[in-house]
Design a protein around this motif. Structure first.
Motif, PDB file in Angstrom:
ATOM      1  N   LEU A 112      -8.909   8.967  -4.628  1.00  0.00           N
ATOM      2  CA  LEU A 112      -7.944   9.327  -4.942  1.00  0.00           C
ATOM      3  C   LEU A 112      -7.191   8.053  -3.594  1.00  0.00           C
ATOM      4  O   LEU A 112      -7.919   7.106  -3.186  1.00  0.00           O
ATOM      5  N   ALA A 113      -5.528   7.851  -4.292  1.00  0.00           N
ATOM      6  CA  ALA A 113      -4.894   7.391  -4.341  1.00  0.00           C
ATOM      7  C   ALA A 113      -4.678   7.998  -2.574  1.00  0.00           C
ATOM      8  O   ALA A 113      -3.980   9.398  -2.562  1.00  0.00           O
ATOM      9  N   GLY A 133      -5.833  11.108   6.970  1.00  0.00           N
ATOM     10  CA  GLY A 133      -5.931  12.903   7.729  1.00  0.00           C
ATOM     11  C   GLY A 133      -4.749  13.941   6.954  1.00  0.00           C
ATOM     12  O   GLY A 133      -5.170  14.758   7.098  1.00  0.00           O
ATOM     13  N   GLU A 134      -4.027  12.928   6.123  1.00  0.00           N
ATOM     14  CA  GLU A 134      -3.469  13.907   4.943  1.00  0.00           C
ATOM     15  C   GLU A 134      -4.096  15.090   4.093  1.00  0.00           C
ATOM     16  O   GLU A 134      -4.476  14.077   3.784  1.00  0.00           O
ATOM     17  N   THR A 135      -3.488  16.026   4.286  1.00  0.00           N
ATOM     18  CA  THR A 135      -3.159  17.214   3.506  1.00  0.00           C
ATOM     19  C   THR A 135      -3.094  16.415   1.968  1.00  0.00           C
ATOM     20  O   THR A 135      -2.080  15.929   2.012  1.00  0.00           O
ATOM     21  N   ILE A 136      -3.671  16.375   0.854  1.00  0.00           N
ATOM     22  CA  ILE A 136      -3.204  16.688  -0.455  1.00  0.00           C
ATOM     23  C   ILE A 136      -2.447  17.227  -0.821  1.00  0.00           C
ATOM     24  O   ILE A 136      -1.826  17.409  -2.086  1.00  0.00           O
ATOM     25  N   ASP A 137      -3.170  18.543  -1.132  1.00  0.00           N
ATOM     26  CA  ASP A 137      -2.655  19.783  -1.777  1.00  0.00           C
ATOM     27  C   ASP A 137      -2.409  20.892  -0.485  1.00  0.00           C
ATOM     28  O   ASP A 137      -3.386  21.389  -0.210  1.00  0.00           O
ATOM     29  N   GLY A 138      -1.457  21.852  -0.800  1.00  0.00           N
ATOM     30  CA  GLY A 138      -1.337  22.775  -0.653  1.00  0.00           C
ATOM     31  C   GLY A 138       0.069  22.824   1.145  1.00  0.00           C
ATOM     32  O   GLY A 138       0.470  22.098   1.667  1.00  0.00           O
ATOM     33  N   ALA A 153      -4.724  12.287 -16.254  1.00  0.00           N
ATOM     34  CA  ALA A 153      -4.530  13.326 -17.425  1.00  0.00           C
ATOM     35  C   ALA A 153      -5.317  13.933 -17.286  1.00  0.00           C
ATOM     36  O   ALA A 153      -4.883  15.678 -18.094  1.00  0.00           O
ATOM     37  N   GLN A 154      -5.985  13.944 -17.577  1.00  0.00           N
ATOM     38  CA  GLN A 154      -7.402  15.003 -18.274  1.00  0.00           C
ATOM     39  C   GLN A 154      -8.901  14.452 -17.631  1.00  0.00           C
ATOM     40  O   GLN A 154      -9.238  12.980 -17.052  1.00  0.00           O
ATOM     41  N   LYS A 164      -8.500  16.130  -9.087  1.00  0.00           N
ATOM     42  CA  LYS A 164      -8.299  16.739 -10.315  1.00  0.00           C
ATOM     43  C   LYS A 164      -6.703  16.120 -11.047  1.00  0.00           C
ATOM     44  O   LYS A 164      -6.277  14.997 -10.800  1.00  0.00           O
ATOM     45  N   LYS A 165      -6.649  16.862 -12.258  1.00  0.00           N
ATOM     46  CA  LYS A 165      -4.651  16.428 -12.748  1.00  0.00           C
ATOM     47  C   LYS A 165      -3.534  16.613 -12.193  1.00  0.00           C
ATOM     48  O   LYS A 165      -3.857  17.357 -11.470  1.00  0.00           O
ATOM     49  N   GLY A 166      -3.550  14.992 -12.771  1.00  0.00           N
ATOM     50  CA  GLY A 166      -1.629  14.686 -12.163  1.00  0.00           C
ATOM     51  C   GLY A 166      -2.403  14.372 -10.322  1.00  0.00           C
ATOM     52  O   GLY A 166      -1.057  13.863 -10.607  1.00  0.00           O
ATOM     53  N   ASP A 167      -3.895  13.962 -10.152  1.00  0.00           N
ATOM     54  CA  ASP A 167      -3.704  13.399  -8.878  1.00  0.00           C
ATOM     55  C   ASP A 167      -3.945  11.766  -9.046  1.00  0.00           C
ATOM     56  O   ASP A 167      -3.532  10.828 -10.879  1.00  0.00           O
ATOM     57  N   SER A 168      -3.142  10.742  -8.349  1.00  0.00           N
ATOM     58  CA  SER A 168      -2.815   9.930  -7.988  1.00  0.00           C
ATOM     59  C   SER A 168      -4.390   8.966  -7.481  1.00  0.00           C
ATOM     60  O   SER A 168      -4.834   9.647  -7.315  1.00  0.00           O
ATOM     61  N   VAL A 169      -4.334   8.170  -8.865  1.00  0.00           N
ATOM     62  CA  VAL A 169      -6.351   7.436  -8.232  1.00  0.00           C
ATOM     63  C   VAL A 169      -5.670   6.171  -8.310  1.00  0.00           C
ATOM     64  O   VAL A 169      -5.070   4.966  -8.797  1.00  0.00           O
TER      65      VAL A 169
END
Length: 106
Positions: free
Chosen positions: A73-74, A101-106, A27-28, A7-12
């Motif tokens: 995804l990083a 196993g880390e949660t990325i969002d939420g 960015a997009q 998604k937008k804003g993710d570090s990749v």
């Protein structure tokens, strides 16, 4: 349509091509084309002729879209590339890094 894993804003991390190994922020995302634009990665130069809008002309440099399969995804823990899976936690669907196993969002 499947849920978006990037998604937008993710570090990749870039997996292939001239910028292999570099990291950046999304960015997009263009889901219909299957492409993403990552800041500071896949920079292209366009030579512009002088015009009324840009009387000087010159060279424009900007990040071009790249195929979504070329980025991963990083991992939030160590910054290395990881795949993404979905889990339901507290009744909410969240993205989880497969490697740590880390949660990325939420």
């Amino acid at each position: 349509m499947a849920a978006a894993k990037i998604k937008k804003g993710d570090s990749v991390v870039v997996l292939s091509g001239k910028d292999k190994g570099r990291t950046g922020t999304v960015a997009q995302v263009m889901p219909k084309d299957g492409k993403v634009v990552v800041e500071g990665v896949n920079i292209v130069a366009r030579h512009r002729k002088p015009s009324q809008v840009n009387p000087q002309g010159g060279i424009d440099r900007f990040p071009a879209p790249m195929h979504i399969s070329k980025v991963a995804l990083a991992d939030p823990k160590d910054g290395k590339p990881t795949r993404v899976r979905f889990e339901v936690k507290d009744g909410k669907k969240v993205r989880v890094a497969v490697k740590s196993g880390e949660t990325i969002d939420g």
